[in-house]
Design a protein around this motif. Structure first.
Motif, PDB file in Angstrom:
ATOM      1  N   ALA A   1       0.816  -1.202   0.000  1.00  0.00           N
ATOM      2  CA  ALA A   1       0.000   0.000   0.000  1.00  0.00           C
ATOM      3  C   ALA A   1       0.857   1.263   0.000  1.00  0.00           C
ATOM      4  CB  ALA A   1      -0.940   0.004   1.206  1.00  0.00           C
ATOM      5  N   GLU A   2       2.032   1.191   0.651  1.00  0.00           N
ATOM      6  CA  GLU A   2       2.895   2.361   0.767  1.00  0.00           C
ATOM      7  C   GLU A   2       3.825   2.545  -0.422  1.00  0.00           C
ATOM      8  OE1 GLU A   2       4.908   1.737   4.407  1.00  0.00           O
ATOM      9  OE2 GLU A   2       3.167   2.180   5.671  1.00  0.00           O
ATOM     10  N   THR A   3       4.213   1.440  -1.080  1.00  0.00           N
ATOM     11  CA  THR A   3       5.246   1.531  -2.113  1.00  0.00           C
ATOM     12  C   THR A   3       4.722   1.363  -3.527  1.00  0.00           C
ATOM     13  OG1 THR A   3       5.745  -0.849  -1.980  1.00  0.00           O
ATOM     14  CG2 THR A   3       6.965   0.620  -0.519  1.00  0.00           C
TER      15      THR A   3
ATOM     16  N   ARG B   1     -11.188 -11.851   0.687  1.00  0.00           N
ATOM     17  CA  ARG B   1     -11.655 -11.658   2.050  1.00  0.00           C
ATOM     18  C   ARG B   1     -10.696 -12.332   3.038  1.00  0.00           C
ATOM     19  NH1 ARG B   1     -17.906 -13.094   2.591  1.00  0.00           N
ATOM     20  NH2 ARG B   1     -17.951 -11.440   4.157  1.00  0.00           N
ATOM     21  N   TYR B   2     -10.099 -13.425   2.610  1.00  0.00           N
ATOM     22  CA  TYR B   2      -9.112 -14.116   3.445  1.00  0.00           C
ATOM     23  C   TYR B   2      -7.959 -13.178   3.774  1.00  0.00           C
ATOM     24  CZ  TYR B   2      -5.417 -17.576   4.507  1.00  0.00           C
ATOM     25  OH  TYR B   2      -4.398 -18.291   5.076  1.00  0.00           O
ATOM     26  N   VAL B   3      -7.583 -12.358   2.819  1.00  0.00           N
ATOM     27  CA  VAL B   3      -6.480 -11.426   3.005  1.00  0.00           C
ATOM     28  C   VAL B   3      -6.908 -10.221   3.847  1.00  0.00           C
ATOM     29  CG1 VAL B   3      -4.916  -9.844   1.823  1.00  0.00           C
ATOM     30  CG2 VAL B   3      -5.327 -12.098   0.871  1.00  0.00           C
TER      31      VAL B   3
ATOM     32  N   ALA C   1      -3.771  -3.592  -2.793  1.00  0.00           N
ATOM     33  CA  ALA C   1      -2.671  -4.421  -2.302  1.00  0.00           C
ATOM     34  C   ALA C   1      -3.112  -5.872  -2.152  1.00  0.00           C
ATOM     35  CB  ALA C   1      -2.165  -3.873  -0.967  1.00  0.00           C
ATOM     36  N   ALA C   2      -4.341  -6.070  -1.671  1.00  0.00           N
ATOM     37  CA  ALA C   2      -4.856  -7.435  -1.524  1.00  0.00           C
ATOM     38  C   ALA C   2      -4.965  -8.125  -2.876  1.00  0.00           C
ATOM     39  CB  ALA C   2      -6.217  -7.415  -0.829  1.00  0.00           C
ATOM     40  N   ASP C   3      -5.410  -7.386  -3.902  1.00  0.00           N
ATOM     41  CA  ASP C   3      -5.501  -7.962  -5.250  1.00  0.00           C
ATOM     42  C   ASP C   3      -4.127  -8.395  -5.751  1.00  0.00           C
ATOM     43  OD1 ASP C   3      -8.217  -7.550  -5.305  1.00  0.00           O
ATOM     44  OD2 ASP C   3      -8.120  -5.709  -6.500  1.00  0.00           O
TER      45      ASP C   3
END
Length: 314
Positions: free
Chosen positions: A180-182, A267-269, A282-284
């Motif tokens: 998410a940050e990079t 959703r697991y992530v 980021a999860a994707d």
């Protein structure tokens, strides 16, 4: 088991593992293994023969387990426990097992002394496999349980009403923050094709689901870089094992709904709360990485090709 029930169980089980030590941890481990492996046998200490180097034996899988979860960790005691149990088992029950597993409850991972001892002893002992089993692998065992057995493991009823959780797979929280940050704000001008063009078709993923994977594809290199940069060399393999275990469970429940399986992996992530866009992106990326690594979804046969609308292979 409903997704929110499984997430409740995961949070509860993680807390139980973290808070239990000594005999309480051993009892929890025995309960888990007896529920997940019918041939598992807890071993109690008896007289002057002790436990012959093991706390539990899975007869069918020929695996011997030694538990260690002290109130206060002392390096010398960890070393003595591991070497003592291993030597006793090799001497007194060598024909009963092919794998020796050191079970612990350290959320941060196996102690470096033990990891070194396992590597050292594995070189010397070629007749058996030496492994470690911590909180993450313990949960992967529990993940296969149905609702009734999960409640027996937790020793409580799991709520039926839906509860929303903001954190999903706690083990990859640092990876999500990193991505998410990079992650660059602008995607490359040219699309990067999926490396396995037939895998999505073979699994029956819709165009919409394939677009999710396609959009994340340019950034999956960051996941590989992240795992290369951390100290634990087994981190990626253990996280991949978790993805594979959860995928198998989702396939049992939603076998004819591939898009639903993909959504459940997201959703697991993430958990169930609606995340900020950068966290969702980021999860994707994480899900797409393990899709490409073939840890989730089925691999098409080498000669498989999708059928066109005219009934011929495309």
């Amino acid at each position: 088991m409903l997704p929110h029930q499984r997430q409740y169980a995961q949070a509860k089980f993680r807390s139980m593992v973290e808070d239990s030590t000594g005999n309480e941890f051993e009892k929890l481990f025995h309960r888990l293994m007896e529920l997940s492996h019918p041939s598992y046998m807890p071993i109690r200490t008896h007289g002057n023969i002790g436990d012959l180097g093991g706390d539990g034996l899975c007869a069918r899988c020929r695996t011997l387990y030694a538990c260690y979860a002290p109130d206060t960790l002392r390096v010398s005691e960890v070393r003595d426990k591991f070497l003592g149990d291993l030597a006793s088992a090799m001497t007194q029950r060598p024909e009963q097992f092919d794998a020796f597993v050191f079970v612990h409850n350290d959320q941060r991972g196996i102690h470096p002394v033990v990891s070194g001892l396992i590597a050292q002893q594995q070189q010397a002992l070629t007749s058996i496999t030496l492994e470690q089993m911590g909180p993450r692998k313990l949960w992967y065992e529990a993940l296969e349980l149905n609702l009734g057995k999960m409640e027996a493991l937790l020793q409580e009823s799991i709520p039926i009403h839906e509860v929303r959780y903001g954190v999903g797979m706690a083990d990859i929280e640092p990876l999500l923050l990193h991505l998410a940050e990079t992650r660059p704000q602008h995607a490359p001008a040219e699309e990067i094709p999926l490396p396995t063009p037939f895998k999505a078709d073979y699994n029956g993923l819709s165009i919409r689901a394939q677009q999710v994977l396609q959009r994340a594809r340019p950034y999956i290199y960051q996941v590989g870089q992240y795992y290369q940069g951390i100290i634990s060399h087994t981190e990626q393999d253990e996280v991949a094992a978790g993805f594979a275990a959860y995928y198998r469970q989702m396939r049992k429940e939603y076998g004819d709904q591939p898009d639903e399986i993909l959504w459940q992996m997201q959703r697991y992530v993430l958990g169930q709360e609606h995340p900020r866009w950068e966290r969702a992106d980021a999860a994707d990326v994480v899900v797409t990485f393990f899709f490409e690594q073939c840890d989730i979804f089925e691999i098409p046969p080498l000669d498989w090709r999708p059928v066109t609308s005219g009934g011929e292979p495309g």
